[in-house]
Design an enzyme around this catalytic site. Structure first.
Site, PDB file in Angstrom:
ATOM      1  N   LYS A   1      12.142  -3.816  -9.805  1.00 52.99           N
ATOM      2  CA  LYS A   1      13.596  -3.905  -9.848  1.00 52.99           C
ATOM      3  C   LYS A   1      14.416  -3.276  -8.641  1.00 52.99           C
ATOM      4  O   LYS A   1      15.143  -3.155  -8.435  1.00 52.99           O
ATOM      5  CB  LYS A   1      14.220  -3.790 -11.076  1.00 52.99           C
ATOM      6  N   LYS A   2      13.287  -1.994  -8.064  1.00 54.36           N
ATOM      7  CA  LYS A   2      13.871  -1.467  -7.046  1.00 54.36           C
ATOM      8  C   LYS A   2      14.280  -2.304  -5.777  1.00 54.36           C
ATOM      9  O   LYS A   2      15.378  -1.981  -5.225  1.00 54.36           O
ATOM     10  CB  LYS A   2      13.024  -0.438  -6.473  1.00 54.36           C
ATOM     11  N   ASP A   3      13.431  -3.225  -5.700  1.00 56.59           N
ATOM     12  CA  ASP A   3      13.827  -4.319  -4.646  1.00 56.59           C
ATOM     13  C   ASP A   3      14.476  -5.171  -5.204  1.00 56.59           C
ATOM     14  O   ASP A   3      14.047  -6.449  -5.478  1.00 56.59           O
ATOM     15  CB  ASP A   3      12.469  -4.841  -3.815  1.00 56.59           C
TER      16      ASP A   3
ATOM     17  N   SER B   1       9.759   5.441  -3.269  1.00 55.77           N
ATOM     18  CA  SER B   1       9.514   4.554  -2.263  1.00 55.77           C
ATOM     19  C   SER B   1       8.277   4.877  -1.225  1.00 55.77           C
ATOM     20  O   SER B   1       8.180   6.205  -0.850  1.00 55.77           O
ATOM     21  CB  SER B   1      10.841   4.409  -1.480  1.00 55.77           C
ATOM     22  N   SER B   2       7.688   4.105  -0.921  1.00 61.52           N
ATOM     23  CA  SER B   2       6.571   4.630   0.460  1.00 61.52           C
ATOM     24  C   SER B   2       7.221   5.211   1.487  1.00 61.52           C
ATOM     25  O   SER B   2       6.762   6.044   2.042  1.00 61.52           O
ATOM     26  CB  SER B   2       5.955   3.377   0.639  1.00 61.52           C
TER      27      SER B   2
ATOM     28  N   GLY C   1       0.714  -1.178   0.060  1.00 61.51           N
ATOM     29  CA  GLY C   1      -0.003   0.067  -0.012  1.00 61.51           C
ATOM     30  C   GLY C   1       0.848   1.272   0.079  1.00 61.51           C
ATOM     31  O   GLY C   1       1.996   1.283  -0.174  1.00 61.51           O
TER      32      GLY C   1
ATOM     33  N   HIS D   1       4.409   1.829  -7.868  1.00 58.87           N
ATOM     34  CA  HIS D   1       3.638   0.871  -7.952  1.00 58.87           C
ATOM     35  C   HIS D   1       2.553   0.839  -9.142  1.00 58.87           C
ATOM     36  O   HIS D   1       2.411  -0.079  -9.759  1.00 58.87           O
ATOM     37  CB  HIS D   1       2.729   0.862  -6.571  1.00 58.87           C
TER      38      HIS D   1
ATOM     39  N   HIS E   1       2.492   4.698  -5.172  1.00 65.77           N
ATOM     40  CA  HIS E   1       3.169   5.788  -5.910  1.00 65.77           C
ATOM     41  C   HIS E   1       3.108   5.403  -7.096  1.00 65.77           C
ATOM     42  O   HIS E   1       2.844   4.031  -7.517  1.00 65.77           O
ATOM     43  CB  HIS E   1       4.545   6.336  -4.929  1.00 65.77           C
TER      44      HIS E   1
ATOM     45  N   GLN F   1       7.419  -9.674   7.727  1.00 65.32           N
ATOM     46  CA  GLN F   1       8.838  -9.416   7.254  1.00 65.32           C
ATOM     47  C   GLN F   1       9.502  -8.300   7.878  1.00 65.32           C
ATOM     48  O   GLN F   1      10.546  -7.711   7.501  1.00 65.32           O
ATOM     49  CB  GLN F   1       8.634  -8.986   5.907  1.00 65.32           C
TER      50      GLN F   1
HETATM   51  O1  PAF Z   1       7.866  -5.159  -1.781  1.00 61.89           O
HETATM   52  C1  PAF Z   1       6.888  -5.140  -1.108  1.00 61.89           C
HETATM   53  O2  PAF Z   1       6.008  -4.170  -1.044  1.00 61.89           O
HETATM   54  C2  PAF Z   1       6.720  -6.237  -0.253  1.00 61.89           C
HETATM   55  O3  PAF Z   1       7.711  -6.692   0.084  1.00 61.89           O
HETATM   56  C3  PAF Z   1       5.558  -7.517  -0.744  1.00 61.89           C
HETATM   57  C4  PAF Z   1       6.242  -8.000  -1.921  1.00 61.89           C
HETATM   58  C5  PAF Z   1       4.350  -7.124  -1.110  1.00 61.89           C
HETATM   59  C6  PAF Z   1       5.632  -8.482   0.161  1.00 61.89           C
HETATM   60  O4  PAF Z   1       4.893  -8.126   1.501  1.00 61.89           O
END
Ligand code: PAF
Length: 311
Positions: free
Chosen positions: A178-180, A215-216, A36, A42, A39, A66
């Site tokens: 790909k940011k993550d 990024s959020s 959520g 997403h 931005h 996480q």
């Molecule tokens: O990248 C994220 O926002 C989170 O790590 C994900 C993939 C939704 C898992 O909670």
């Protein structure tokens, strides 16, 4: 432009029923998992997903599994109504927003409970006993370095919740940013190793006009920290240009990146130059590498990266 109202589903059985009913009608489903506070980054994942399938599901779920207990779960930004408005503003809208209240089982005994906004939070501590959630997916090597060093339960939580979401949504295609970078590679490996019938697509990182990776968490930066944080993208662009001009020694490139961020006032968590597939550190650029950074500006930890392909 017609505004498409997404169907909001909060219950996992209802989500699964919807997907199965659509698939029985021959429709293909694209899936974008998010936490959520959406931005433009997403939204670009959703647009990418829509190139591959007829229907799109976006999940909005801040996954407690996480976050370690000392991390920013309680301050992670959220704005469900704002998110839904943004999704409605997309040219093709989205078909479903999957917004479960909770995806974990909580046992009566042994599993730590914390209350946050009336939600039960699964503990991320190792070694607890009880009848709560106890099954985790680990992608053992890829999760070790970089973000896995400073956030030891992070990828376990990500891989596990994505596995759960894939089992509930049953998508044909899933898109990750790909940011993550490390997360994207871990999900690809999990899908390969556990035979999920999902095609994983990596979508390009999006930057604000000033270069900051979207990024959020950027919302928590003060105006001054935001300016300082631009050193991250600046150092990445400089590293890429140095590599293009012939600098192939990674220790040199790494040193310049660190200097640039520290000079601006950032605190380095890590700067690594790794192989794009194995994510193992490389000494000299021969094949494609990715420069990955995590750095703190005040209480905000930002990550960013840049791929450098061998010339
Ligand atoms: O990248 C994220 O926002 C989170 O790590 C994900 C993939 C939704 C898992 O909670």
């Amino acid at each position: 432009m017609s505004i498409k109202e997404p169907k909001i589903i909060r219950n996992k059985q209802e989500m699964r029923n919807w997907s199965r009913s659509m698939r029985s009608q021959g429709k293909t489903i694209g899936f974008v998992p998010t936490m959520g506070y959406l931005h433009q980054g997403h939204l670009s994942l959703i647009t990418e997903s829509q190139k591959h399938t007829q229907l799109t599901v976006v999940s909005i779920y801040v996954n407690p599994g996480q976050f370690a207990v000392n991390e920013d779960l309680s301050t992670y930004p959220s704005d469900l109504l704002g998110d839904i408005e943004k999704l409605k503003s997309l040219p093709n809208g989205v078909d479903v927003v999957f917004n479960p209240q909770n995806l974990y089982h909580y046992g009566e005994f042994g599993v730590m409970r914390r209350n946050f906004k009336d939600e039960k939070i699964v503990s991320c501590l190792e070694g607890e006993v009880g009848f709560g959630h106890e099954t985790w997916v680990r992608v053992e090597n890829l999760e070790k370095g970089m973000c896995g060093m400073s956030r030891p339960v992070f990828f376990r939580g990500v891989a596990s919740v994505v596995a759960k979401l894939f089992n509930i949504v049953e998508p044909d295609v899933a898109v990750f940013g790909k940011k993550d970078y490390q997360q994207w590679k871990i999900i690809q490996r999990m899908v390969r190793d556990l035979d999920f019938d999902v095609k994983v697509i990596g979508s390009e990182l999006m930057r604000d006009e000033d270069g900051l990776a979207m990024s959020s968490r950027n919302v928590h930066l003060s105006p001054q920290q935001r300016k300082q944080a631009l050193s991250i993208s600046r150092s990445l662009f400089e590293a890429k240009s140095a590599a293009k001009k012939g600098e192939t020694i990674c220790s040199e490139l790494r040193r310049s990146v660190i200097e640039c961020i520290e000079f601006a006032g950032g605190k380095i968590d890590y700067v690594e130059i790794v192989d794009q597939e194995s994510l193992e550190a490389v000494e000299e650029i021969k094949n494609g590498v990715v420069v990955c950074i995590a750095a703190w500006f005040g209480k905000v930890r930002l990550i960013d990266n840049m791929e450098i392909d061998a010339s």
